[in-house]
Motif scaffolding. Sequence first.
Motif, short mmCIF file in Angstrom:
data_model
loop_
_atom_site.label_atom_id
_atom_site.label_comp_id
_atom_site.label_asym_id
_atom_site.label_seq_id
_atom_site.Cartn_x
_atom_site.Cartn_y
_atom_site.Cartn_z
N VAL A 147 0.81 -1.11 0.15
CA VAL A 147 -0.10 0.09 0.19
C VAL A 147 0.90 1.37 0.06
N VAL A 148 0.55 2.21 -0.79
CA VAL A 148 1.11 3.51 -0.82
C VAL A 148 0.61 4.39 0.30
N ILE A 149 1.77 5.26 0.87
CA ILE A 149 1.13 6.18 1.89
C ILE A 149 1.75 7.57 1.57
N LYS A 150 1.09 8.38 1.36
CA LYS A 150 1.72 9.79 1.14
C LYS A 150 1.29 10.89 1.90
N ALA A 151 2.43 11.73 2.43
CA ALA A 151 1.82 13.03 3.08
C ALA A 151 1.33 13.72 1.97
N ASP A 152 0.32 14.60 2.58
CA ASP A 152 -0.46 15.21 1.52
C ASP A 152 0.43 16.50 0.95
N GLY A 153 1.08 17.21 2.01
CA GLY A 153 1.84 18.44 1.24
C GLY A 153 3.45 18.02 0.92
N LEU A 154 3.99 19.23 0.80
CA LEU A 154 5.35 19.18 0.34
C LEU A 154 6.36 18.37 1.00
N VAL A 190 -2.73 10.70 2.29
CA VAL A 190 -3.34 9.88 1.16
C VAL A 190 -2.83 8.36 1.13
N ILE A 191 -3.84 7.62 1.29
CA ILE A 191 -3.74 6.26 1.06
C ILE A 191 -4.20 5.66 -0.35
N GLU A 192 -3.26 4.95 -0.85
CA GLU A 192 -3.41 4.62 -2.28
C GLU A 192 -3.24 3.16 -2.58
N GLU A 193 -3.96 2.46 -3.59
CA GLU A 193 -3.43 1.50 -4.00
C GLU A 193 -1.94 1.31 -4.77
N PHE A 194 -1.34 0.21 -4.61
CA PHE A 194 -0.15 0.13 -5.54
C PHE A 194 -0.27 -0.29 -6.82
N LEU A 195 0.34 0.58 -7.58
CA LEU A 195 0.30 0.19 -9.30
C LEU A 195 1.36 -0.49 -9.50
N VAL A 196 1.15 -1.35 -10.36
CA VAL A 196 2.17 -2.55 -11.03
C VAL A 196 2.49 -1.99 -12.32
N GLY A 197 3.91 -1.73 -12.54
CA GLY A 197 4.08 -1.46 -13.98
C GLY A 197 5.51 -0.75 -14.06
N GLU A 198 5.98 -0.03 -15.26
CA GLU A 198 7.05 0.80 -15.14
C GLU A 198 6.75 2.30 -15.15
N GLU A 199 7.55 2.97 -14.59
CA GLU A 199 7.40 4.21 -14.47
C GLU A 199 7.82 5.06 -15.50
N VAL A 200 7.17 6.28 -15.89
CA VAL A 200 7.66 7.31 -16.89
C VAL A 200 7.19 8.66 -16.37
N SER A 201 8.08 9.73 -16.62
CA SER A 201 7.88 10.95 -16.19
C SER A 201 7.85 11.62 -17.84
N LEU A 202 6.43 12.29 -17.71
CA LEU A 202 6.35 13.10 -19.22
C LEU A 202 6.06 14.57 -18.81
N MET A 203 6.94 15.38 -18.95
CA MET A 203 6.79 16.81 -18.84
C MET A 203 6.06 17.46 -19.89
N TYR A 204 5.21 18.58 -19.54
CA TYR A 204 4.90 19.37 -20.50
C TYR A 204 5.11 21.00 -20.30
N PHE A 205 5.44 21.73 -21.52
CA PHE A 205 5.11 23.05 -21.34
C PHE A 205 3.65 23.63 -21.42
N VAL A 206 3.14 24.26 -20.66
CA VAL A 206 1.53 24.65 -20.73
C VAL A 206 1.38 26.00 -20.73
N ASP A 207 0.51 26.59 -21.62
CA ASP A 207 -0.11 27.93 -21.36
C ASP A 207 -1.53 27.85 -21.11
N ARG A 208 -2.26 29.12 -21.35
CA ARG A 208 -3.64 28.98 -21.34
C ARG A 208 -4.34 28.05 -22.30
N ASP A 209 -3.85 28.18 -23.55
CA ASP A 209 -4.39 27.62 -24.69
C ASP A 209 -3.62 26.28 -25.14
N THR A 210 -2.47 26.13 -25.04
CA THR A 210 -1.49 25.16 -25.76
C THR A 210 -0.64 24.37 -24.66
N VAL A 211 -0.43 22.85 -25.03
CA VAL A 211 0.31 21.89 -24.30
C VAL A 211 1.17 21.22 -25.32
#
Length: 428
Positions: A147-154, A190-211
């Motif tokens: 099980v995954v346990i997360k502190a809510d804040g930073l 926050v208590i979460e179910e544990f997800l099984v798989g491979e992790e990937v990080s996908l970052m985006y540049f985002v403005d009001r209208d465009t990603v």
Amino acid sequence: MQQLKQHPRVAIIGSGAREHAITWKLSQSPLHPVLYTVPGNPGMWDLAAKVDVSPSDHAQFITWAQHESIDFIVVGPEQPLAEGLVDALAAVDIPAFGPSAAAAQLESSKAYSKSVMKEADVPTAKFEAFTDASKAMSYVRTLAFPVVIKADGLAAGKGVVIVDTEDQADATIRDMLEGNRFGASGHKVVIEEFLVGEEVSLMYFVDRDTVVPMLPARDFKRVGEGDQGPNTGGMGAFCPVPVFLERNWTPYVTDKIVRPTLQALNKQGITYRGVLYVGLMITHDGPKVIEFNARFGDPETEVVLPLLSSDLLEIMWATAHDELSAVNVKWQDAASVCVVLAGGEYPAKSDHGTPIQLSTETPEDIRLFHAGTTIENGQLVTAGGRVITVSAVGQDIPSAVKWVYANITQAHFAEMQYRRDIAHNWQR
């Protein structure tokens, strides 16, 4: 949009390897910016002027920025975003790259983030949020371990704990909620179910209208080889992730995760601008969101930005002014791998005051991004858990792996540790 002039005065907030990579990339802009780091680190000070002013003191920081006629401010870490620095700068018409405090709640509150995902019907782990330890444990008993346990804040990348037993869960929950382990950040979990798989990080540049998606990366959170030991802020990364691209997952994440999330924020009157980091688990059912971050990831930035062909300053300026659609964001057809050199007792303890030796001549396509370093009595010394990130570019991932490890001794300090298996799962 007001165009940036030649030699714009640009300030970068932060002092980690992420901010060093951002500063390095900004220094390559054809606009030849005059750079300032707040406060930065010794690696950044070779590229930019050090500024000793606290971004947490908004009035003092704004006074400095106005006095120095700063044209643009890039906010690296999450804390100033959560504290509303971008909002304070907007109130006095100083352009900045980064989301508002309201938008940054996607990172600063995991409970809020999960509620937005639920509203937007974004694929993610089953979850509940709690402030009461006994109620949290009752929910844990409905889930299968781990099980995954997360502190809510930073919590500086350390607020996520994976537990395998009820006893571990109970101890972790009580440590966060009652033991004040993460201060106010841990007063909700926050208590979460544990997800099984491979992790990937996908970052985006985002403005009001465009990603605009960046290249997918994968980082390695566990301190030990074979993905063993406690979680860290990240021990290395590689970019891109070939299988992710081959399966064409980026459009799926854009359409099923990013756009619905931004629309849910818009319904709340929140416009997101800056970088949106999407932490994914590629499960048997497809990509699911582990977390959102409101800024560049670390160490992902140290492998993604070396592959960026376009002018980062132009991208950031356009994003801050809702003109991202006018920029052609291009990437090298290459690969990048980085390895973090950390103190011997990391992540339990940081390393401070240990002398660091750096090579006087760094080979082509090798970068030493400083993280936890400082200068004491004219000597470069350690000043944190993660100390130096060694980053390499190659024609493909195996060649980048070979190159980064061939140059790992470009930096050295007593008791340093690093993983020798970064990118071991690059084909998955």
